[in-house]
Design an enzyme around this catalytic site. Structure first.
Site, PDB file in Angstrom:
ATOM      1  N   GLY A   1     -28.184  -9.582 -39.425  1.00  0.00           N
ATOM      2  CA  GLY A   1     -29.077  -8.433 -39.292  1.00  0.00           C
ATOM      3  C   GLY A   1     -30.538  -8.772 -39.090  1.00  0.00           C
ATOM      4  O   GLY A   1     -31.411  -7.940 -39.355  1.00  0.00           O
ATOM      5  N   LYS A   2     -30.818  -9.961 -38.589  1.00  0.00           N
ATOM      6  CA  LYS A   2     -32.218 -10.374 -38.390  1.00  0.00           C
ATOM      7  C   LYS A   2     -32.923  -9.490 -37.363  1.00  0.00           C
ATOM      8  O   LYS A   2     -34.055  -9.043 -37.574  1.00  0.00           O
ATOM      9  CB  LYS A   2     -32.274 -11.844 -37.953  1.00  0.00           C
ATOM     10  CG  LYS A   2     -31.710 -12.830 -38.962  1.00  0.00           C
ATOM     11  CD  LYS A   2     -31.892 -14.266 -38.521  1.00  0.00           C
ATOM     12  CE  LYS A   2     -31.113 -14.592 -37.260  1.00  0.00           C
ATOM     13  NZ  LYS A   2     -29.650 -14.523 -37.468  1.00  0.00           N
ATOM     14  N   SER A   3     -32.256  -9.248 -36.237  1.00  0.00           N
ATOM     15  CA  SER A   3     -32.887  -8.450 -35.181  1.00  0.00           C
ATOM     16  C   SER A   3     -33.053  -6.998 -35.604  1.00  0.00           C
ATOM     17  O   SER A   3     -34.057  -6.352 -35.283  1.00  0.00           O
ATOM     18  CB  SER A   3     -32.062  -8.539 -33.893  1.00  0.00           C
ATOM     19  OG  SER A   3     -32.048  -9.866 -33.397  1.00  0.00           O
TER      20      SER A   3
ATOM     21  N   GLU B   1     -33.103  -8.748 -28.903  1.00  0.00           N
ATOM     22  CA  GLU B   1     -31.696  -8.413 -28.669  1.00  0.00           C
ATOM     23  C   GLU B   1     -31.090  -7.837 -29.941  1.00  0.00           C
ATOM     24  O   GLU B   1     -31.120  -8.467 -31.002  1.00  0.00           O
ATOM     25  CB  GLU B   1     -30.928  -9.666 -28.226  1.00  0.00           C
ATOM     26  CG  GLU B   1     -29.518  -9.381 -27.724  1.00  0.00           C
ATOM     27  CD  GLU B   1     -28.463  -9.493 -28.815  1.00  0.00           C
ATOM     28  OE1 GLU B   1     -27.458  -8.760 -28.746  1.00  0.00           O
ATOM     29  OE2 GLU B   1     -28.647 -10.307 -29.739  1.00  0.00           O
TER      30      GLU B   1
ATOM     31  N   HIS C   1     -34.160 -21.448 -34.968  1.00  0.00           N
ATOM     32  CA  HIS C   1     -33.467 -20.181 -34.746  1.00  0.00           C
ATOM     33  C   HIS C   1     -33.930 -19.157 -35.777  1.00  0.00           C
ATOM     34  O   HIS C   1     -34.023 -19.453 -36.969  1.00  0.00           O
ATOM     35  CB  HIS C   1     -31.957 -20.381 -34.866  1.00  0.00           C
ATOM     36  CG  HIS C   1     -31.171 -19.115 -34.750  1.00  0.00           C
ATOM     37  ND1 HIS C   1     -31.117 -18.376 -33.586  1.00  0.00           N
ATOM     38  CD2 HIS C   1     -30.424 -18.442 -35.658  1.00  0.00           C
ATOM     39  CE1 HIS C   1     -30.364 -17.317 -33.782  1.00  0.00           C
ATOM     40  NE2 HIS C   1     -29.934 -17.323 -35.029  1.00  0.00           N
TER      41      HIS C   1
ATOM     42  N   ARG D   1     -32.855 -14.578 -60.821  1.00  0.00           N
ATOM     43  CA  ARG D   1     -33.355 -13.236 -61.129  1.00  0.00           C
ATOM     44  C   ARG D   1     -34.860 -13.225 -61.382  1.00  0.00           C
ATOM     45  O   ARG D   1     -35.519 -12.206 -61.171  1.00  0.00           O
ATOM     46  CB  ARG D   1     -32.629 -12.687 -62.371  1.00  0.00           C
ATOM     47  CG  ARG D   1     -31.123 -12.564 -62.211  1.00  0.00           C
ATOM     48  CD  ARG D   1     -30.764 -11.479 -61.219  1.00  0.00           C
ATOM     49  NE  ARG D   1     -31.193 -10.167 -61.664  1.00  0.00           N
ATOM     50  CZ  ARG D   1     -30.469  -9.375 -62.457  1.00  0.00           C
ATOM     51  NH1 ARG D   1     -29.279  -9.757 -62.884  1.00  0.00           N
ATOM     52  NH2 ARG D   1     -30.926  -8.192 -62.810  1.00  0.00           N
TER      53      ARG D   1
ATOM     54  N   ASP E   1     -34.831 -14.893 -31.722  1.00  0.00           N
ATOM     55  CA  ASP E   1     -33.759 -15.858 -31.464  1.00  0.00           C
ATOM     56  C   ASP E   1     -34.245 -17.303 -31.514  1.00  0.00           C
ATOM     57  O   ASP E   1     -33.783 -18.086 -32.329  1.00  0.00           O
ATOM     58  CB  ASP E   1     -33.063 -15.572 -30.135  1.00  0.00           C
ATOM     59  CG  ASP E   1     -31.750 -16.323 -30.017  1.00  0.00           C
ATOM     60  OD1 ASP E   1     -31.032 -16.419 -31.031  1.00  0.00           O
ATOM     61  OD2 ASP E   1     -31.443 -16.822 -28.926  1.00  0.00           O
TER      62      ASP E   1
END
Length: 314
Positions: free
Chosen positions: A162-164, A206, A142, A249, A181
């Site tokens: 917020g990948k798409s 999508e 995925h 960091r 997806d």
């Protein structure tokens, strides 16, 4: 265990290999398996060999000349012996004329007989490459798979992170979408995992609020790509869910994730309001390029710091 039947093999390669199906029409369900590929004693494709028959026999000029040199009875016996093995198909290359005995044997044993105008070495090379890809070990993951600055990048993260949206931003910046997806990955060589888009999802992205977008129609053919080797994994994480002690960091340790037994470099990027994730992804890839060249900014900084500390002690 991955496999492909002869009918599907013919369907996918007939144009490239210039194949014609001339006999053995009932043998379309004969299968080739990945197990056959991996066993050296069971070569998948080869020229005529009556001692160790291959799953797919390729007959070129030399092989056909040999068969024609035999007396009719011996030629029929040799062909019968060949077809009596666990044979999936026979391909007569170089545009050679197919003798009737081959056609009869193909129909009798339900083993497809193809002809091709390609030279046998060229045909074998193309077919071997196709089968290596078609029957490679595979896994579906995925995420969103992109080509960014020439590198294959898999963006992972929990749902609605917020990948798409990130993919859409990267596309507007000139990078290319491979799959959204679900991404199918194949181990096509010992040091290479290739990502592909499932046919159902090709060209589509999508995005919540916008629905399903046809990226090819919106941004042109150069905005999408069918396949790409996997070079880097970007893991998106909500910054407010990360404990301070888990935030690295300096990124002293190089992270990896195994995909089909191959270690792939991995970068974690915390998501927070005001952060330009597309820029961070681009810079992460540029930094990955430097690491491949042996340039490690963290080590350079640490070494510089140690030199300064030594000066202060002196």
């Amino acid at each position: 265990m991955a496999q492909i039947n002869v009918a599907e093999l013919f369907k996918q390669t007939r144009r490239k290999l210039k194949l014609s199906w001339v006999a053995g029409l009932n043998g379309g369900s004969n299968t080739l398996t990945s197990e056959t590929v991996t066993k050296p004693s069971l070569a998948l494709i080869g020229h005529l060999n009556f001692v160790h028959p291959n799953r797919v026999q390729v007959l070129g000029c030399a092989e056909m000349d040999y068969l024609r040199s035999l007396p009719p009875d011996e030629a029929i016996t040799a062909i019968e012996n060949l077809y009596s093995t666990d044979l999936a198909a026979v391909i007569v290359a170089n545009g050679e004329k197919v003798p009737k005995s081959l056609t009869v044997a193909a129909n009798k044993h339900a083993a497809p007989l193809f002809t091709s105008t390609l030279r046998s070495p060229e045909l074998m090379e193309i077919l071997s490459h196709f089968l290596a890809q078609a029957m490679a070990d595979s896994i579906s993951l995925h995420g969103v798979f992109m080509e960014v600055q020439g590198f294959g990048v898999l963006v992972k993260g929990e749902a609605a992170i917020g990948k798409s949206e990130l993919a859409l931003e990267l596309i507007t910046r000139g990078h290319r979408l491979i799959a959204d997806d679900i991404v199918d990955f194949y181990r096509i060589s010992p040091d290479r995992v290739e990502g592909r888009c499932p046919p159902l999802l090709q060209d589509f992205l999508e995005v919540r609020g916008l629905g399903i977008l046809n990226i090819r129609a919106l941004f042109g053919d150069n905005s999408v790509k069918p396949t790409k080797p996997l070079d880097l994994i970007i893991q998106l994480e909500m910054a407010d869910k990360l404990a301070p002690q888990n935030l690295d960091r300096l990124s002293i340790k190089t992270l990896h994730e195994e995909v089909l037994g191959l270690k792939v470099s991995k970068v974690h990027i915390p998501i927070a309001a005001g952060r330009n994730i597309a820029v961070l992804v681009e810079v992460a890839i540029r930094n990955h390029m430097l690491l491949l060249r042996g340039i490690n900014a963290t080590k350079q900084f640490t070494q510089r710091q140690q030199r300064e500390m030594k000066k202060n002690r002196a």
